[in-house]
Design an enzyme around this catalytic site. Structure first.
Site, mmCIF file in Angstrom:
data_model
loop_
_atom_site.group_PDB
_atom_site.id
_atom_site.type_symbol
_atom_site.label_atom_id
_atom_site.label_comp_id
_atom_site.label_asym_id
_atom_site.label_seq_id
_atom_site.Cartn_x
_atom_site.Cartn_y
_atom_site.Cartn_z
ATOM 1 N N LYS A 1 -8.591 -12.702 -8.684
ATOM 2 C CA LYS A 1 -7.982 -11.878 -9.744
ATOM 3 C C LYS A 1 -7.121 -12.664 -10.733
ATOM 4 O O LYS A 1 -7.665 -13.379 -11.572
ATOM 5 C CB LYS A 1 -7.235 -10.707 -9.107
ATOM 6 C CG LYS A 1 -8.200 -9.892 -8.218
ATOM 7 C CD LYS A 1 -7.730 -8.529 -7.840
ATOM 8 C CE LYS A 1 -8.599 -7.896 -6.780
ATOM 9 N NZ LYS A 1 -9.423 -6.791 -7.195
ATOM 10 N N ASP B 1 -3.746 -12.809 2.533
ATOM 11 C CA ASP B 1 -4.700 -12.536 1.472
ATOM 12 C C ASP B 1 -3.915 -12.062 0.252
ATOM 13 O O ASP B 1 -3.488 -10.913 0.175
ATOM 14 C CB ASP B 1 -5.717 -11.489 1.935
ATOM 15 C CG ASP B 1 -6.776 -11.214 0.872
ATOM 16 O OD1 ASP B 1 -6.606 -11.670 -0.279
ATOM 17 O OD2 ASP B 1 -7.774 -10.539 1.203
ATOM 18 N N TYR C 1 -8.455 -4.614 2.882
ATOM 19 C CA TYR C 1 -9.752 -5.074 2.399
ATOM 20 C C TYR C 1 -9.660 -6.559 2.095
ATOM 21 O O TYR C 1 -8.690 -7.008 1.483
ATOM 22 C CB TYR C 1 -10.140 -4.317 1.128
ATOM 23 C CG TYR C 1 -11.475 -4.729 0.537
ATOM 24 C CD1 TYR C 1 -12.668 -4.479 1.220
ATOM 25 C CD2 TYR C 1 -11.553 -5.345 -0.702
ATOM 26 C CE1 TYR C 1 -13.895 -4.855 0.668
ATOM 27 C CE2 TYR C 1 -12.779 -5.722 -1.258
ATOM 28 C CZ TYR C 1 -13.942 -5.468 -0.561
ATOM 29 O OH TYR C 1 -15.148 -5.836 -1.106
HETATM 30 N N1 PMP Z 1 -8.984 -9.448 -0.883
HETATM 31 C C1 PMP Z 1 -8.282 -8.472 -1.466
HETATM 32 C C2 PMP Z 1 -6.888 -8.203 -1.001
HETATM 33 C C3 PMP Z 1 -8.834 -7.717 -2.507
HETATM 34 O O1 PMP Z 1 -8.123 -6.741 -3.072
HETATM 35 C C4 PMP Z 1 -10.150 -8.009 -2.936
HETATM 36 C C5 PMP Z 1 -10.808 -7.254 -4.075
HETATM 37 N N2 PMP Z 1 -10.270 -6.075 -4.441
HETATM 38 C C6 PMP Z 1 -10.834 -9.044 -2.302
HETATM 39 C C7 PMP Z 1 -10.231 -9.746 -1.292
HETATM 40 C C8 PMP Z 1 -12.218 -9.418 -2.717
HETATM 41 O O2 PMP Z 1 -12.214 -9.987 -3.983
HETATM 42 P P1 PMP Z 1 -13.522 -9.989 -4.897
HETATM 43 O O3 PMP Z 1 -13.767 -8.567 -5.288
HETATM 44 O O4 PMP Z 1 -13.151 -10.870 -6.060
HETATM 45 O O5 PMP Z 1 -14.628 -10.569 -4.097
#
Ligand code: PMP
Length: 436
Positions: free
Chosen positions: A274, A246, A151
């Site tokens: 995060k 990511d 994701y």
């Molecule tokens: N990349 C990864 C690996 C994530 O785990 C997440 C959110 N869980 C995101 C991107 C998206 O981040 P956000 O929810 O702050 O938009």
């Protein structure tokens, strides 16, 4: 503090959820919060301190969700709270440069081996979206490669086979994404070096970037062999494509250098979210100086944000990173290891096949004999059958896990021995309760 087993009263949460459902689609501001995969009413949280949260009915829980990862130091860490209060007292937003963003940027650049320059944004989604735009601008190519089960936020072209949120809802992809846009993304399986090399040999010259969660943690915790990540680095270099790690989950959780340092593989671009915001809305993307030079106003790739580099959020992020530098990372690993030591024997002795998977402070319990490395290897049937009862049994014993079988759970520096012992007891009973 510890709760005895038994159904807890959730009248206030239920009343709030009824109101919320009339106002907010699904009653929530983000889908996985809605408890759809586990049934029942989502708990409305009133406050948190350290590893514990309290809901609107006054029930207390040991919290293993930790806001889905941002809170490496637990809730309301005194250093973060102080930094936020001090910053807010001086004004919450200016839309002009501030010292706070320079200081957090310097810290990130010093800590993370792949970051030469960076740009702050307000969420992980924004960070990834922007990094992909920069990669496309730099390579003058359109195609993006991602991996099944990873994701990367909810940008249109990344919402393809994207793991937990979608898997939880049983929808492979989102409605509202035009086919031509989804068509700019190719999806490969994780943990399959052959498929990767074949694809890159055939179409690598079209590929702007390959993006991966180096520690895939959005469809359970699908740990990859270092050799797979090395192959990724090799093939992207040969093809002239950029490699994007990511690190929205792993960044500053897996230690100062994240997954990049853990595997010793250097991507061209990295995305953060995060932990970098200490619990406030912050994201960032960065990496090679020559690539980041394309970002406006220095270069032709436009990307902007009214609240980007927000001084309160920058102060929270800096306070969190400094606390982690002051022994926090060592404590985090120690608490996570203690968690594993307490929980693993219970998981392995469960009446159903189950495994505990851990890397650093990221943990996952999966209902099958072998830890899967690819999304297709996750036993979705077992997850669907067992997880709702398991989750409910833990809640009834004062232990809050993220409400989906596909979600990992997070240790923080604040998970003390009492919390781990309470979780171990609840887990033993919860695994029995989950068994049909
Ligand atoms: N990349 C990864 C690996 C994530 O785990 C997440 C959110 N869980 C995101 C991107 C998206 O981040 P956000 O929810 O702050 O938009």
């Amino acid at each position: 503090m510890t709760q005895t087993a038994g159904k807890v009263a959730t009248n206030e949460s239920e009343a709030l959820f009824a109101r919320a459902r009339a106002l907010l689609p699904g009653g929530v501001s983000s889908p996985v919060r809605a408890f759809k995969a586990v049934g029942g009413t989502p708990l409305f949280i009133k406050k948190g301190a350290g590893c514990r949260i309290e809901d609107e009915d006054g029930n207390r829980y040991v919290d293993w969700c930790q806001s889905w990862g941002p809170l490496a130091l637990g809730h309301a860490h005194p250093r973060v709270v102080r930094a936020v209060a001090e910053a807010a007292a001086n004004g919450t937003s200016f839309g002009a440069p501030t010292r706070a963003e320079v200081e957090l940027a310097a810290l990130v650049q010093e800590l993370h081996p792949a970051v030469e320059r960076l740009r702050f944004v307000s969420s992980g989604t924004e960070a990834v979206m922007s990094a992909v735009r920069v990669a496309r601008g730099f390579t003058r190519r359109d195609l993006i490669v991602k991996f099944d089960g990873c994701y990367h936020g909810h940008a249109d072209y990344l919402l393809v086979k994207a793991g937990s949120g979608l898997a939880t809802l049983g929808t492979p992809d989102s409605a509202g994404v035009p086919a031509p846009i989804a068509g700019t993304t190719a999806v490969l399986p994780l943990a399959d070096e052959g498929a990767l090399r074949d694809f890159m040999r055939e179409r690598g010259r079209e590929v702007a970037a390959v993006i991966i969660e180096p520690v895939p943690a959005n469809a359970g915790l699908l740990l990859q062999e270092p050799s797979f990540l090395a192959a990724l680095r090799e093939e992207t270099t040969i093809a002239g494509s950029l490699l994007i790690f990511d690190e929205v989950i792993t960044g500053f959780r897996l230690g100062p250098g994240g997954a990049t340092a853990h595997y010793g593989i250097r991507p061209d671009l990295v995305t953060f979210g995060k932990v970098i915001g200490g619990g406030l809305p912050v994201g960032a993307y960065g990496g090679r100086a020559d690539v980041m030079a394309l970002v406006a106003p220095e270069g032709p790739v436009y990307q902007a944000g009214t609240l980007s580099g927000n001084p309160v959020a920058m102060a929270a992020g800096r306070a969190a990173l400094e606390a982690l530098m002051d022994g926090g990372w060592a404590t985090l690993e120690a608490r996570a290891a203690a968690t594993e030591a307490a929980l693993r024997p219970i998981v392995e002795a469960a009446p159903v096949p189950a495994r505990l998977v851990r890397l650093g402070s990221i943990l996952w319990i999966v209902f099958q004999r072998d830890a899967p490395r690819a999304f297709s290897a996750v036993d979705g049937v077992a997850a669907k059958r067992l997880f709702p009862r398991f989750h409910r049994a833990l809640l009834d014993r004062g232990v809050y896990f993220p409400p989906s079988a596909y979600e990992v759970f997070f240790a923080s520096t604040a998970h003390d021995d009492a919390a781990i012992a309470q979780t171990a007891r609840a887990l033993r009973e919860g695994l029995s309760a989950a068994t049909p």
